[in-house]
Motif scaffolding. Structure first.
Motif, PDB file in Angstrom:
ATOM      1  N   LEU A  23       3.705  10.148   6.376  1.00  0.00           N
ATOM      2  CA  LEU A  23       5.107  10.492   7.001  1.00  0.00           C
ATOM      3  C   LEU A  23       6.130  10.713   5.805  1.00  0.00           C
ATOM      4  N   LEU A  24       6.106  10.132   4.831  1.00  0.00           N
ATOM      5  CA  LEU A  24       6.836  10.210   3.919  1.00  0.00           C
ATOM      6  C   LEU A  24       6.584  11.080   2.759  1.00  0.00           C
ATOM      7  N   THR A  25       5.324  11.420   2.525  1.00  0.00           N
ATOM      8  CA  THR A  25       4.696  12.241   1.393  1.00  0.00           C
ATOM      9  C   THR A  25       4.499  13.806   1.845  1.00  0.00           C
ATOM     10  N   MET A  27       0.926  -1.135  -0.052  1.00  0.00           N
ATOM     11  CA  MET A  27       0.090   0.087  -0.012  1.00  0.00           C
ATOM     12  C   MET A  27       1.114   1.229   0.086  1.00  0.00           C
ATOM     13  N   LEU A  28       1.958   1.017   0.735  1.00  0.00           N
ATOM     14  CA  LEU A  28       2.896   2.268   0.641  1.00  0.00           C
ATOM     15  C   LEU A  28       3.341   2.577  -0.673  1.00  0.00           C
ATOM     16  N   LEU A  29       3.859   1.446  -1.236  1.00  0.00           N
ATOM     17  CA  LEU A  29       4.242   1.601  -2.714  1.00  0.00           C
ATOM     18  C   LEU A  29       3.330   2.342  -3.468  1.00  0.00           C
ATOM     19  N   ILE A  33      12.983   2.208   1.960  1.00  0.00           N
ATOM     20  CA  ILE A  33      12.029   2.104   3.295  1.00  0.00           C
ATOM     21  C   ILE A  33      11.196   1.222   2.878  1.00  0.00           C
ATOM     22  N   VAL A  34      10.651   1.043   1.652  1.00  0.00           N
ATOM     23  CA  VAL A  34       9.676  -0.079   1.436  1.00  0.00           C
ATOM     24  C   VAL A  34      10.547  -1.525   1.607  1.00  0.00           C
ATOM     25  N   ALA A  35      11.665  -1.634   1.061  1.00  0.00           N
ATOM     26  CA  ALA A  35      12.462  -2.697   1.023  1.00  0.00           C
ATOM     27  C   ALA A  35      12.627  -3.034   2.712  1.00  0.00           C
ATOM     28  N   MET A  36      13.004  -2.161   3.479  1.00  0.00           N
ATOM     29  CA  MET A  36      13.407  -2.163   4.478  1.00  0.00           C
ATOM     30  C   MET A  36      12.200  -2.900   5.441  1.00  0.00           C
ATOM     31  N   GLY A  78       8.596  14.470   2.705  1.00  0.00           N
ATOM     32  CA  GLY A  78       7.642  15.456   2.042  1.00  0.00           C
ATOM     33  C   GLY A  78       7.745  15.207   0.609  1.00  0.00           C
ATOM     34  N   PRO A  79       6.683  16.380   0.113  1.00  0.00           N
ATOM     35  CA  PRO A  79       6.769  16.132  -1.326  1.00  0.00           C
ATOM     36  C   PRO A  79       8.023  16.088  -2.138  1.00  0.00           C
TER      37      PRO A  79
END
Lengths: 509, 153
Positions: free
Chosen positions: A321-323, A131-133, A361-364, A347-348
């Motif tokens: 958090l990331l976006t 979902m994050l991806l 981060i997704v891989a982690m 952020g953006p």
């Protein structure tokens, strides 16, 4: 479709990059440590992550984040082991799992319950990563159009969601958020170089250090509270056959999918955390169940629902958090602080300036999920013994680690004093019903609000009209208003509900 | 009811503290505001807004809990709850450790702290406390100072 394929390609590349021995070792050890921390009642993933932010400060950014994500994933899952074995959730996230998990354990199915919880948490974490991806680049592309007004409004929104970070009373959440903003004003002003509210203390010129404040606010109150509690519960020590069966997993696939969606959605909403996701998902699973009467008697489906949702929430919480640099909960608020400390600006612009970082981060998350699966199954036999370590031994050692973490940031004893001062503040605030997450959030968002409001007003000659004329500003203003009004409505409804409850209890003999 | 009264006390403390900060912010803003620097661009402007909001929130908190003005308040009960004996011990010991650190070597201060803490909160046997103290102190020192090369207090 093209974008999704690109995302998968980037993700695959970063996943391969992450498959180095030091990173895998760090991930494995931190997930295991997270499971142990999460399993110990009184120690939460937030505490562990905030403690490690200080210790990993001097580490390479990737290594530090592998450790923090590992602790986060392991910590959220670890609570389920104590929930099953002791009927005491190690973390609030696993409170819902205690209902069915412990009843299964009492029927002699502790191993099976742990197996189901572990597999569900694994699937949940992977679902969250997916979902994050998918969701983050979409949200990120919108956020690219942000200017000073939008950044200011985003900071205001971050503080306003503090209303939902405080359980029960939004006013207390906002007080915490604004207190954090005020703490962020201490030190040298970034626009005109004026030292504000330092009261002659030159150590405060650089502002309040985030790590000592975070460690103090989260860890010290937990330590004091744990030492205050005297009793220790009995542990179910006999755990056999933890390997989950495929047939059992297949049977719960619809619940798994539904809980994954619920966990992601709740994770994305700032302020709503893993515990809420688990409860909502549990209630939802019961409503859609073919045998709702089995709930409360040791029902596998209920355990699956809560465990999938609380772990999916991790990926969900990382989306804002990331976006948008807005954390979804207290752990992600601490991780946001860690990112800032390591010079990563979520952020953006993250997707244009450091796109590889996002996929890392997704891989982690994926790697941590794999370690959690094997580590969780292995830990099921070790944990009953670890849980015997007395709090009176464990907490003093953790206090020393807090001191080391606070000092390690800039080798100043002043930071240790600061940690203790924030610890005392956190302890007293906790007693008054305040949670530390809003203060940390305010502390992080303070400089963003300060600089962007002043710049925006300067550019518009002091006019507030851009709030209504800029489309994204208008949307954000509306969202803030809805958030505030929603929280106020909830506050207004509460006394009436309390009143009716009092009436009922007065009638009951 | 006692919790509501504690909220009221907290509300008053918040208003008092925020009023001091409001005054300080106003002084900063007044010092910088001028012909070329509008009031909203001064370093005192945002803190002024924040402290004003804190005052308003303090008032709202008191108004919401105004029902607690009725009845007696037992401040001792609230203070006793805040400073539960074991909690007070823990706070005093952690505070002493923090204050001792710059005066003693890390190993000495940590060993003393761990020994006293384990004796107070896990009073089983002096030998157990001593063993925990030695293992934890040197373990932490070795891992952070020698392996991670992190400077210790």
């Amino acid at each position: 479709m093209h974008q999704v394929l690109d995302a998968l390609t980037f993700f695959g590349r970063e996943l391969i990059h992450m498959l180095s021995l030091p990173l895998l070792l760090a991930s494995g050890v931190s997930v295991l440590a997270g499971i142990i921390v999460g399993a110990l009642p009184g120690l939460t993933a937030t505490l562990a992550v905030s403690l490690l932010v200080g210790i990993t400060y001097s580490f390479d950014t990737t290594l530090a984040l592998v450790i923090l994500i590992g602790i986060y994933v392991g910590g959220v899952y670890g609570g389920s082991q104590t929930a099953i074995l002791l009927n005491i959730p190690g973390t609030p996230a696993s409170a819902a799992s205690a209902i069915e998990g412990n009843l299964l354990a009492r029927r002699g199915l502790a191993g099976q319950a742990i197996g189901i919880a572990t597999l569900s948490s694994f699937v949940g974490t992977l679902f969250g990563a997916l979902m994050l991806l998918v969701a983050s680049p979409l949200l990120g592309s919108i956020a690219l159009r942000f200017g000073s007004w939008e950044y200011f409004l985003l900071a205001v929104f971050g503080v306003m969601i503090c209303g939902s970070l405080a359980a029960g009373n939004p006013i207390k959440g906002w007080i915490g958020g604004f207190m954090g903003l005020m703490f962020a004003m201490i030190g040298m002003d970034a626009m005109q170089g004026f030292a504000r509210f330092t009261f002659g203390q030159f150590q405060l010129n650089g502002g309040i250090s985030l790590i000592p404040a975070m460690i103090g606010l989260f860890a010290i109150p937990e330590i004091i509270d744990s030492l205050t509690r005297k009793e220790r519960p009995a542990v179910i020590r006999k755990v056999i056959s933890v390997l989950p069966r495929w047939s059992s997993f297949k049977r719960h696939l619809p619940t798994t999918f539904r809980s994954g969606i619920i966990g992601t959605a709740i994770g994305i909403v700032p302020g709503a955390g893993e515990d809420i996701a688990a409860w909502v998902s549990y209630a939802n699973a019961k409503r859609f169940s073919k045998a709702p009467e089995l709930y409360g008697t040791g029902c596998e489906e209920g355990l699956v629902a809560s465990e999938v949702a609380n772990n999916t929430c991790i990926g969900g919480a990382l989306v804002p958090l990331l976006t948008l640099a807005i954390p979804g909960g207290s752990v992600s608020a601490v991780i946001l602080g860690a990112l800032f400390i390591h010079n990563v600006r979520p952020g953006p612009l993250l997707f244009t300036e450091q796109p590889e970082f996002f996929y890392q981060i997704v891989a982690m998350l994926v790697i941590a999920a794999v370690f959690m699966l094997f580590g969780g199954l292995a830990a099921a036999r070790i944990l009953p013994h670890v849980l015997q370590v007395p709090v009176g031994v464990l907490m003093p050692v953790i206090t020393v680690l807090c001191v080391v973490g606070a000092f390690a940031v800039s080798s100043r004893i002043f930071d240790v004093y600061l940690m203790f001062a924030f610890g005392l503040l956190g302890y007293f605030l906790k007693r008054f019903g305040y949670t530390p997450a809003p203060i940390v959030l305010g502390l992080i968002l303070g400089p963003m609000a300060d600089e962007n409001l002043r710049r925006a007003l300067y550019l518009s000659d002091g006019s507030l009209m851009p709030l209504l004329t800029r489309p994204i500003s208008l949307i954000l203003t509306s969202v803030i208003l809805v958030t505030v009004l929603g929280s106020l409505a909830q506050l207004m409804r509460r006394p009436r509900r309390d009143g009716s409850r009092r009436e009922v209890s007065a009638e009951t003999p | 009811m006692q919790a509501n009264k504690a909220d009221i006390v907290f509300g008053f403390v918040l208003i008092a503290a925020a009023s001091v900060l409001f005054w300080e912010s106003l002084k900063i803003a007044a010092r910088f505001a001028g012909r070329f620097t509008p009031f909203y661009y001064t370093p005192g402007f945002v803190p002024l807004l924040i402290s004003a909001t804190l005052i308003v929130l303090g008032v709202v908190l008191i108004v919401l809990k105004r029902g607690a003005f009725r009845g007696s308040w037992r401040p001792r009960a609230t203070i006793r709850e805040l400073l539960a004996a074991r909690g007070l011990w823990a706070t005093v010991l952690i505070g002493s450790y923090v204050l001792l650190l710059p005066r003693l070597h890390f190993v000495a201060a940590t060993a003393a702290f761990l020994f006293v803490m384990t004796m107070v909160f896990n009073p089983r046997h002096v030998l157990v406390s001593a063993l925990v103290t030695v293992i934890a102190t040197f373990g932490i020192y070795f891992v952070f100072a020698r392996i991670f090369i992190i400077s210790l207090p």
